[in-house]
Design a protein around this motif. Structure first.
Motif, PDB file in Angstrom:
ATOM      1  N   UNK A 129      -2.977   4.456  -2.573  1.00 57.92           N
ATOM      2  CA  UNK A 129      -3.975   5.009  -1.665  1.00 57.92           C
ATOM      3  C   UNK A 129      -3.997   6.531  -1.789  1.00 57.92           C
ATOM      4  N   UNK A 130      -5.025   7.040  -2.454  1.00 51.94           N
ATOM      5  CA  UNK A 130      -5.200   8.474  -2.610  1.00 51.94           C
ATOM      6  C   UNK A 130      -6.332   8.994  -1.732  1.00 51.94           C
ATOM      7  N   UNK A 131      -6.752   8.204  -0.754  1.00 53.84           N
ATOM      8  CA  UNK A 131      -7.877   8.625   0.075  1.00 53.84           C
ATOM      9  C   UNK A 131      -7.568   9.860   0.912  1.00 53.84           C
ATOM     10  N   UNK A 132      -6.301  10.116   1.166  1.00 54.11           N
ATOM     11  CA  UNK A 132      -5.915  11.316   1.912  1.00 54.11           C
ATOM     12  C   UNK A 132      -5.431  12.441   1.023  1.00 54.11           C
ATOM     13  N   UNK A 138      -4.291  -1.412  -8.096  1.00 57.32           N
ATOM     14  CA  UNK A 138      -5.578  -0.748  -7.929  1.00 57.32           C
ATOM     15  C   UNK A 138      -5.345   0.579  -7.231  1.00 57.32           C
ATOM     16  N   UNK A 139      -6.386   1.414  -7.239  1.00 55.95           N
ATOM     17  CA  UNK A 139      -6.305   2.746  -6.651  1.00 55.95           C
ATOM     18  C   UNK A 139      -7.517   2.945  -5.747  1.00 55.95           C
ATOM     19  N   UNK A 140      -7.280   3.526  -4.580  1.00 58.16           N
ATOM     20  CA  UNK A 140      -8.365   3.901  -3.670  1.00 58.16           C
ATOM     21  C   UNK A 140      -8.431   5.423  -3.646  1.00 58.16           C
ATOM     22  N   UNK A 141      -9.635   5.965  -3.876  1.00 57.14           N
ATOM     23  CA  UNK A 141      -9.805   7.415  -3.919  1.00 57.14           C
ATOM     24  C   UNK A 141     -10.875   7.848  -2.920  1.00 57.14           C
ATOM     25  N   UNK A 173       0.864  -1.188   0.000  1.00 54.73           N
ATOM     26  CA  UNK A 173       0.000   0.000   0.000  1.00 54.73           C
ATOM     27  C   UNK A 173       0.896   1.232   0.000  1.00 54.73           C
ATOM     28  N   UNK A 174       0.715   2.085  -1.016  1.00 55.23           N
ATOM     29  CA  UNK A 174       1.493   3.315  -1.149  1.00 55.23           C
ATOM     30  C   UNK A 174       0.537   4.478  -0.920  1.00 55.23           C
ATOM     31  N   UNK A 175       0.719   5.192   0.196  1.00 60.87           N
ATOM     32  CA  UNK A 175      -0.141   6.333   0.513  1.00 60.87           C
ATOM     33  C   UNK A 175       0.434   7.592  -0.103  1.00 60.87           C
ATOM     34  N   UNK A 176      -0.340   8.197  -0.982  1.00 62.91           N
ATOM     35  CA  UNK A 176       0.087   9.420  -1.647  1.00 62.91           C
ATOM     36  C   UNK A 176      -0.032  10.607  -0.688  1.00 62.91           C
ATOM     37  N   UNK A 177       0.766  11.655  -0.927  1.00 58.63           N
ATOM     38  CA  UNK A 177       0.701  12.842  -0.061  1.00 58.63           C
ATOM     39  C   UNK A 177      -0.582  13.637  -0.272  1.00 58.63           C
ATOM     40  N   UNK A 178      -0.764  14.653   0.565  1.00 59.77           N
ATOM     41  CA  UNK A 178      -1.942  15.514   0.532  1.00 59.77           C
ATOM     42  C   UNK A 178      -2.115  16.184  -0.837  1.00 59.77           C
ATOM     43  N   UNK A 179      -1.004  16.571  -1.450  1.00 57.49           N
ATOM     44  CA  UNK A 179      -1.044  17.195  -2.777  1.00 57.49           C
ATOM     45  C   UNK A 179      -0.078  16.473  -3.706  1.00 57.49           C
TER      46      UNK A 179
END
Length: 136
Positions: A52-55, A82-85, A19-25
């Protein structure tokens, strides 16, 4: 100015998924570093990846490019991606406008198997039903 190595992406293994969590921007300032890190992870032999773009609250065309490149590389490596938004906001609008859900499996929220409370497949509501007629 931030250097490529200055982007801190939270990466963790959950139920065998990277799981790769993307930054706020995500924009032109940090996109190259994020793309490099995601591609490096894919090339390292992961068996499955979730972006993971949920944040994430802002995503521009540079962010779209990261996702498209990651999809291309994961397809070549036969690694599920896959991508989570988030349910609402800029990122969801960008996904709908660019019809990214047609290219990459996308969920609203994190999948339950990865600790998400609410998750459902994302449809590109803005893109469906708008097929263009061929020009004659």
């Amino acid at each position: 100015m931030r250097h490529l190595s200055a982007v801190d992406l939270e990466v963790e293994q959950v139920s065998g998924v990277t799981v790769v969590r993307f930054p706020h921007e995500v924009d032109v300032v940090n996109a190259a570093a994020i793309r490099e890190r995601v591609l490096r992870l894919l090339n390292s032999g992961v068996t499955e990846m979730l972006l993971d773009l949920t944040g994430t609250r802002f995503l521009d065309s540079a962010g779209i490019h990261i996702i498209v490149r990651a999809h291309g590389r994961s397809t070549a490596l036969r690694v599920p991606l896959s991508v989570a938004i988030p349910e609402q906001g800029n990122v969801r609008r960008v996904f709908d406008l660019a019809a990214l859900s047609r290219l990459v499996p996308t969920t609203i929220g994190l999948p339950r198997r990865l600790g998400g409370v609410v998750s459902r497949p994302c449809s590109t509501a803005g893109a469906r039903g708008r097929a263009r007629k061929p020009r004659g």
